[in-house]
Design a protein around this motif. Structure first.
Motif, mmCIF file in Angstrom:
data_model
loop_
_atom_site.group_PDB
_atom_site.id
_atom_site.type_symbol
_atom_site.label_atom_id
_atom_site.label_comp_id
_atom_site.label_asym_id
_atom_site.label_seq_id
_atom_site.Cartn_x
_atom_site.Cartn_y
_atom_site.Cartn_z
ATOM 1 N N GLY A 239 37.386 41.359 58.266
ATOM 2 C CA GLY A 239 38.362 42.349 58.664
ATOM 3 C C GLY A 239 39.165 42.797 57.469
ATOM 4 N N THR A 240 40.149 43.664 57.740
ATOM 5 C CA THR A 240 40.965 44.196 56.648
ATOM 6 C C THR A 240 41.726 43.082 55.949
ATOM 7 N N LYS A 241 42.271 42.149 56.747
ATOM 8 C CA LYS A 241 43.041 41.059 56.150
ATOM 9 C C LYS A 241 42.171 40.194 55.246
ATOM 10 N N GLU A 242 40.948 39.892 55.721
ATOM 11 C CA GLU A 242 40.052 39.061 54.921
ATOM 12 C C GLU A 242 39.646 39.780 53.637
ATOM 13 N N THR A 243 39.403 41.091 53.748
ATOM 14 C CA THR A 243 39.022 41.874 52.565
ATOM 15 C C THR A 243 40.149 41.908 51.550
ATOM 16 N N LEU A 244 41.364 42.136 52.035
ATOM 17 C CA LEU A 244 42.511 42.148 51.137
ATOM 18 C C LEU A 244 42.721 40.782 50.498
ATOM 19 N N GLN A 245 42.465 39.726 51.271
ATOM 20 C CA GLN A 245 42.597 38.382 50.730
ATOM 21 C C GLN A 245 41.565 38.134 49.637
ATOM 22 N N ASP A 246 40.310 38.570 49.888
ATOM 23 C CA ASP A 246 39.260 38.432 48.877
ATOM 24 C C ASP A 246 39.605 39.217 47.616
ATOM 25 N N LEU A 247 40.143 40.425 47.824
ATOM 26 C CA LEU A 247 40.538 41.259 46.686
ATOM 27 C C LEU A 247 41.614 40.556 45.863
ATOM 28 N N LYS A 248 42.617 40.016 46.563
ATOM 29 C CA LYS A 248 43.701 39.317 45.881
ATOM 30 C C LYS A 248 43.187 38.102 45.123
ATOM 31 N N GLU A 249 42.288 37.340 45.778
ATOM 32 C CA GLU A 249 41.745 36.144 45.130
ATOM 33 C C GLU A 249 40.945 36.498 43.873
ATOM 34 N N THR A 250 40.147 37.569 43.961
ATOM 35 C CA THR A 250 39.346 37.972 42.802
ATOM 36 C C THR A 250 40.231 38.371 41.638
ATOM 37 N N VAL A 251 41.250 39.200 41.918
ATOM 38 C CA VAL A 251 42.142 39.669 40.852
ATOM 39 C C VAL A 251 42.941 38.510 40.269
ATOM 40 N N VAL A 252 43.524 37.693 41.149
ATOM 41 C CA VAL A 252 44.352 36.576 40.678
ATOM 42 C C VAL A 252 43.496 35.561 39.920
ATOM 43 N N LEU A 257 41.635 32.768 35.087
ATOM 44 C CA LEU A 257 40.558 32.394 34.167
ATOM 45 C C LEU A 257 40.792 32.967 32.782
ATOM 46 N N LEU A 258 41.257 34.202 32.736
ATOM 47 C CA LEU A 258 41.456 34.868 31.451
ATOM 48 C C LEU A 258 42.579 34.239 30.642
ATOM 49 N N THR A 259 43.582 33.686 31.327
ATOM 50 C CA THR A 259 44.750 33.168 30.627
ATOM 51 C C THR A 259 44.769 31.644 30.490
ATOM 52 N N THR A 260 44.005 30.935 31.322
ATOM 53 C CA THR A 260 44.072 29.472 31.273
ATOM 54 C C THR A 260 42.771 28.800 30.852
ATOM 55 N N GLU A 261 41.664 29.523 30.893
ATOM 56 C CA GLU A 261 40.375 28.950 30.507
ATOM 57 C C GLU A 261 40.013 29.412 29.101
ATOM 58 N N PRO A 262 40.088 28.531 28.109
ATOM 59 C CA PRO A 262 39.771 28.932 26.725
ATOM 60 C C PRO A 262 38.384 29.543 26.586
ATOM 61 N N THR A 263 37.428 29.053 27.381
ATOM 62 C CA THR A 263 36.073 29.590 27.295
ATOM 63 C C THR A 263 36.053 31.060 27.694
ATOM 64 N N VAL A 264 36.671 31.388 28.815
ATOM 65 C CA VAL A 264 36.675 32.771 29.289
ATOM 66 C C VAL A 264 37.483 33.665 28.350
ATOM 67 N N SER A 265 38.650 33.203 27.935
ATOM 68 C CA SER A 265 39.499 34.027 27.070
ATOM 69 C C SER A 265 38.856 34.268 25.717
ATOM 70 N N SER A 266 38.261 33.238 25.111
ATOM 71 C CA SER A 266 37.644 33.407 23.801
ATOM 72 C C SER A 266 36.386 34.266 23.870
ATOM 73 N N PHE A 267 35.590 34.081 24.928
ATOM 74 C CA PHE A 267 34.390 34.899 25.079
ATOM 75 C C PHE A 267 34.735 36.349 25.421
ATOM 76 N N SER A 466 33.152 20.081 31.096
ATOM 77 C CA SER A 466 33.484 18.930 31.948
ATOM 78 C C SER A 466 34.990 18.776 32.127
ATOM 79 N N LYS A 467 35.784 19.317 31.193
ATOM 80 C CA LYS A 467 37.242 19.221 31.268
ATOM 81 C C LYS A 467 37.886 20.460 31.873
ATOM 82 N N SER A 468 37.073 21.467 32.192
ATOM 83 C CA SER A 468 37.605 22.711 32.730
ATOM 84 C C SER A 468 38.128 22.503 34.151
ATOM 85 N N LYS A 469 39.371 22.891 34.403
ATOM 86 C CA LYS A 469 39.953 22.754 35.737
ATOM 87 C C LYS A 469 39.238 23.651 36.735
ATOM 88 N N ALA A 470 38.876 24.857 36.295
ATOM 89 C CA ALA A 470 38.200 25.786 37.201
ATOM 90 C C ALA A 470 36.844 25.251 37.626
#
Length: 477
Positions: A239-252, A257-267, A466-470
């Protein structure tokens, strides 16, 4: 082949229980499609990716004509590049919202809507009577075009089940992406004698002619959407709520990942810098070839062909790199049968200091001699490296963060389009003030420094993951 497939709806009166295994083996599951059907959808997305990329950079060759008509001052700072900045800024942001919606409601309908919007907004680009109108219309086209480009990666994930199967499609996606933005100035240089507005008219003709291919070739390929049509009583409907939730989760999650995962940020830095260089070259090549070799401004766009040649050579390097990556599954003790993520980095690591940095040094310092071919060879080396690096980074982050692949690739593409939007704004001032050799050398030194990220992951990738929180969260889920 029917335009809109008639899915065989499961009759609940048959009392046939539904389970995941039943769907995994179902003929309409995109993973189980015939190979020809998979590649029809994939190739459709690749062709569209190429031609949308052309639109992002095609006006750069006609910068002087656009500036003259709209009275723009470009003594040092290229104000006319804001039409390209607007395109890429929208391409960085809009897909973050558009793609989750397409995943919830269907890839086909969202893709066709984005393609129609992109094609329609070629018209106001061609008839714009002031620069503000041109910038706004290109921002809208960029939002639609960026969605189409990023959707191609999603198509690969929708129809190819394993990372081994996805390696070649993702490589071809990257090739169509970087080649498209590279060939934009070439189209502009060829069409420019007709007037800069004809650049957009030609693109309208091409994309209009491709519309039937897109309409018939882009089948619905979203797993959950097809399943909900065949098993409407048991499938979870978004539904709309689930879609908006998925959108929010993807963006957040992308931001996290971009700010806390060194692998993602460096790559992201590594790949985004390489991708941004395509746009830097669209600004620097006319300056360099006009100043060093006396070429007309628009003719400099033709030199972009050398970057495209380098990217084509890089494609063959990537296909060989993919073979090494796929074969690494045999020796993966951590996850047997799955390729080792770091195996995709073997070509890209030496390519960064040798081809990317070396090509930039050659591009800048060769202007001290009289023949342009040496400078063009330097550009070809840069094109080769861009292809190999962007492909490796894309495959690595989707493999290493497979549970959060959509968010990881969203972070990567956001960085790439952001660099493409703003990095080239410094190109002309840098090349004018530092001179051609040292401006290129500065970029080369940055390229050498960025080599540290993939080298570190090649040596310590397993430990870092192995140490990545994500990744730990993915394992728990």
């Amino acid at each position: 082949m029917p335009v809109e497939e008639q899915w065989p709806v499961n009759d609940s009166s048959d009392h046939q229980p539904f389970d995941d295994q039943q769907w995994d083996q179902h003929a309409h599951n995109p993973f189980n499609w015939p190979l020809g059907r998979k590649w029809m959808v994939m190739l459709t997305s690749l062709v569209v990716t190429f031609f949308t990329g052309i639109n992002s950079t095609s006006p750069t060759t006609a910068a002087d004509a656009v500036s003259e008509e709209f009275n723009l001052s470009n003594d040092v700072f290229e104000y006319n590049f804001f039409d390209v900045t607007a395109w890429n800024a929208a391409a960085a942001v809009v897909p973050l919202a558009a793609l989750p919606i397409m995943e919830a409601y269907g890839m086909r309908i969202g893709y066709l809507a984005a393609y129609a919007l992109f094609t329609i907004f070629l018209i106001p680009q061609a008839v714009a009577q002031n620069f503000a109108t041109l910038v706004v219309c290109r921002a809208i086209a960029g939002g639609a075009g960026g969605t189409l480009q990023n959707a191609a990666d999603g198509v690969a994930a929708n129809v190819f089940r394993t990372s081994q199967e996805r390696a070649v499609p993702v490589t071809l996606y990257v090739f169509s992406l970087v080649l498209g933005v590279t060939m934009g100035p070439v189209l502009g240089a060829v069409v420019e004698p007709l007037g800069w507005r004809w650049i957009f008219w030609i693109e309208l003709i091409i994309n209009g002619a491709l519309a039937p291919l897109v309409f018939f070739g882009m089948l619905e390929n979203r797993n959950e959407v097809i399943r909900s049509k065949i098993f409407p009583d048991v499938s979870e409907k978004s539904g709309t709520k689930e879609t908006l939730q998925d959108l929010k989760e993807t963006v957040v999650r992308s931001a996290v990942l971009l700010t806390t995962e060194p692998t993602v940020s460096s790559f992201t830095l590594w790949s985004a810098f390489s991708y941004g260089l395509v746009y830097v070259m669209s600004q620097s090549v006319p300056v360099v070839f006009t100043g060093a070799y006396g070429w007309p401004i628009f003719s400099g766009g033709l030199v972009q062909v050398s970057i495209g040649i380098g990217q084509a050579i890089g494609l063959f390097g990537c296909l060989l790199q993919d073979k090494i990556y796929i074969r690494s599954a045999r020796r993966n003790t951590e996850s047997p049968g799955t390729p080792v993520a770091e195996a995709i980095l073997h070509f890209s690591i030496p390519s960064t200091p040798i081809a990317l940095a070396g090509g930039l040094f050659m591009y800048g310092w060769s202007t001290l001699q009289s023949h342009w071919i040496v400078t063009a060879v330097g550009l070809a080396l840069v094109g080769y490296a861009i292809m190999v690096i962007v492909s490796a980074a894309s495959i690595y982050v989707t493999d290493a963060y497979s549970g959060y692949a959509a968010s990881a690739i969203a972070a990567l593409t956001f960085g790439e389009n952001t660099f493409a939007a703003f990095l080239p704004l410094a190109a002309k001032p840098m090349y004018v003030r530092l001179g051609y050799p040292w401006a290129s050398s500065l970029l080369a030194f940055i390229a050498v420094a960025l080599t540290l990220a993939p080298v570190t992951l090649l040596a310590k990738g397993k430990t870092i993951r192995s140490k990545s929180k994500a990744i730990q969260e993915m394992c728990i889920q």
